[in-house]
Write an enzyme that holds these catalytic residues in place. Structure first.
Site, short mmCIF file in Angstrom:
data_model
loop_
_atom_site.label_atom_id
_atom_site.label_comp_id
_atom_site.label_asym_id
_atom_site.label_seq_id
_atom_site.Cartn_x
_atom_site.Cartn_y
_atom_site.Cartn_z
N THR A 181 -77.79 -7.58 44.75
CA THR A 181 -76.51 -6.86 44.65
C THR A 181 -76.11 -6.33 46.02
O THR A 181 -74.95 -6.46 46.44
CB THR A 181 -76.62 -5.72 43.61
OG1 THR A 181 -76.78 -6.31 42.33
CG2 THR A 181 -75.37 -4.86 43.61
N ASN A 239 -75.94 -17.30 35.68
CA ASN A 239 -77.07 -16.57 35.06
C ASN A 239 -76.95 -16.42 33.55
O ASN A 239 -77.92 -16.11 32.89
CB ASN A 239 -77.20 -15.17 35.69
CG ASN A 239 -75.97 -14.32 35.45
OD1 ASN A 239 -74.85 -14.80 35.55
ND2 ASN A 239 -76.16 -13.07 35.13
N SER A 296 -83.01 -12.38 45.08
CA SER A 296 -83.64 -11.14 44.65
C SER A 296 -85.06 -11.44 44.17
O SER A 296 -85.26 -12.35 43.36
CB SER A 296 -82.81 -10.54 43.52
OG SER A 296 -83.35 -9.32 43.13
N ALA A 297 -86.04 -10.66 44.63
CA ALA A 297 -87.44 -10.98 44.35
C ALA A 297 -87.84 -10.89 42.88
O ALA A 297 -88.66 -11.67 42.40
CB ALA A 297 -88.35 -10.06 45.18
N HIS A 298 -87.26 -9.94 42.17
CA HIS A 298 -87.77 -9.70 40.81
C HIS A 298 -87.38 -10.80 39.82
O HIS A 298 -87.82 -10.79 38.67
CB HIS A 298 -87.35 -8.32 40.30
CG HIS A 298 -85.92 -8.19 39.89
ND1 HIS A 298 -85.54 -8.18 38.57
CD2 HIS A 298 -84.80 -8.04 40.61
CE1 HIS A 298 -84.22 -8.03 38.51
NE2 HIS A 298 -83.75 -7.94 39.73
N THR A 339 -85.41 2.35 56.91
CA THR A 339 -86.80 1.92 57.05
C THR A 339 -87.12 0.81 56.06
O THR A 339 -86.75 0.88 54.89
CB THR A 339 -87.74 3.14 56.83
OG1 THR A 339 -87.38 4.14 57.77
CG2 THR A 339 -89.20 2.76 57.00
N CYS A 388 -71.12 -2.41 28.32
CA CYS A 388 -70.31 -1.24 27.94
C CYS A 388 -69.02 -1.27 28.76
O CYS A 388 -69.06 -1.49 29.96
CB CYS A 388 -70.99 0.07 28.34
SG CYS A 388 -72.63 0.29 27.73
#
Lengths: 378, 96
Positions: free
Chosen positions: A72, A150, A198-200, A236, A325
């Site tokens: 995102t 997706n 995105s890694a997840h 960081t 929603c």
């Protein structure tokens, strides 16, 4: 009975190896990579090693890769950052079935007078390349498209899309969240300018993503602070996330063939079984070559999507209804509203996304539960 | 799950006809369930729906077994979440 998780499109469990690889950077090797002492330098070195490993996989230069908090953020950075750089008078081309990260960012830009045009898609989520090419007028500065949708699993011919964009001299951003590690993304051959992952979604941790920005492609930062990520993304670095992302990417890329074969076996069996049930229809592309491995989206007559999702969950099947929603109303997924606008009445939509650890027995049980729910409903 | 139920009085006056999930539910009960499930006293509409589905889960299960019109109290469920009066006097049946 043990629940069956078939919502890998939403997120995947973290690989043990990725957790173990990243863990020292939360514990013993905790130093700030910007610190100029041996602890910090060691961590900086590790970040650079992982950037290099990922660059080798994607066949790009390490300097073209930037770590973000997820897709995102990467998508926001490209859409807003490029628009800021090339000027708001340049139009952006996309489709109405992109992820909300793209659509809502573009809606924000529209409020700032950026013109966004939408390529029409058919019921399978596909679009006509001639129309696409015609829409690429000199006014268009950027195209933003998903490599695979997706929600309905439409897989696009990105080589063709990228070559058209290159021919028309238009920048291309690709949301590659769904395909990362499932497709060999050789960016030395495909002229994509920006790519977000995105890694997840590939058994890495949440909170870490990767953005590819081709050398010399324009982009301006959105977050200001230190000189991190070559001045593009201050803050960081999430070292645990970076190391774990890289490990998960490497493992899942190595297992690509095996995983894809397994996913195709599961979804083929699932589709065959479902096609024999009255009142069950498929969303998305018909041809296997256009289908994202592991994703099956169906609509079932006589249900509401949200209630169907709850009912499946009550039977221990954890899938996704895609509903959202909107103020006080539950809305059907925006993708389904576009591709199935003529047959939404009295249909419940559910998306099953299989993962590497799902089994044929689980497929059989899901089919059994769907039959049972339909029977109860009649 | 989407089959309709009819709640009626002893003299067959309908009080509710519809899906279990559409039964009138006390706002307080939804809030309580949402706190239990999500630790959220102000759930969004999807979480509210999920809370309702959890509240009515027992009734949905019983609905599957219903063959005839029976007294609501005979189901032996805690239905205090329902925004209906005189629950003890109501009857339930499955309707097409």
């Amino acid at each position: 009975m043990k629940p069956i998780y078939v919502d890998h499109g939403a997120t995947t469990p973290l690989l043990k190896e990725a957790l173990e690889e990243g863990m020292p950077y939360l514990e013993t090797n905790f130093a700030n990579p910007s610190s100029l002492h041996p602890f910090g330098i060691e961590v900086r070195k590790r970040i650079n090693i992982e950037r290099e490993n990922l660059a080798k996989s994607l066949k790009v230069s390490p300097k073209e890769l930037y770590f973000t908090s997820g897709a995102t953020e990467a998508i926001n950075l490209v859409l807003q950052g490029v628009s800021k750089c090339v000027g708001h008078d340049k139009e952006i081309l996309t489709t109405k079935i992109e992820h909300k990260a793209t659509l809502n960012t573009l809606h924000t830009l529209e409020k700032e007078d950026v013109v966004v045009r939408y390529i029409p898609v058919d019921a399978e989520g596909l679009f006509d390349f001639d129309i696409f090419e015609e829409m690429l007028t000199p006014k268009v500065g950027l195209v933003s498209l998903m490599w695979a949708n997706n929600e309905i699993g439409t897989l696009y011919d990105m080589e063709k899309i990228a070559s058209i964009c290159q021919k028309k001299n238009v920048l291309l951003h690709v949301d590659a969240v769904c395909v990362a590690t499932k497709i060999d993304m050789d960016l030395s051959k495909i002229p994509i300018d920006y790519l977000s992952i995105s890694a997840h979604k590939f058994y890495g941790p949440k909170g870490i993503g990767l953005l590819f920005v081709r050398d010399n492609a324009p982009i301006c930062p959105l977050i200001f602070g230190g000189s991190h990520e070559n001045h593009l993304r201050a803050g960081t670095e999430n070292v645990f996330g970076i190391v774990a992302l890289s490990k998960a990417f490497s493992i899942m890329s190595e297992k690509r063939k095996e995983v894809i074969n397994h996913l195709n076996e599961l979804t083929t069996a699932f589709r065959e079984e479902l096609s024999q049930i009255d009142g069950v229809y498929f969303n998305g592309p018909k041809a296997l070559s256009n289908q994202l491995p592991g994703l099956v989206s169906v609509r079932i007559k006589g249900f509401q999507s949200i209630a169907l999702g709850f009912e499946l969950a009550r039977h221990g099947i954890y899938a996704s209804s895609g509903s959202a929603c909107n103020s006080d109303v539950i809305e059907e997924s925006h993708v389904i509203q576009v591709v199935n606008r003529d047959c939404l009445e009295d249909f419940g939509v559910v998306r099953f996304t299989f993962g590497k650890d799902n089994t044929k027995e689980e497929v059989n049980r899901i089919v059994h539960v769907i039959k049972e729910i339909i029977e109860e409903n009649n | 799950m989407a089959k309709k139920i009819r709640l009626s009085t002893k003299d067959e006056q309908s009080v509710f006809i519809g899906k279990v999930i559409d039964l009138p539910i006390k706002k307080e009960s939804i809030k309580k369930m949402s706190i239990t499930l999500f630790n959220d006293p102000e759930p969004c509409v999807i979480h509210e729906s999920y809370s309702v589905s959890k509240l009515t889960e027992g009734l949905s299960e019983q609905q599957k077994k219903l063959k005839t019109r029976v007294k609501l109290t005979s189901l032996e469920l805690d239905l205090s979440y329902l925004e209906l009066v005189n629950l003890d006097d109501l009857y339930i049946e499955v309707v097409k």
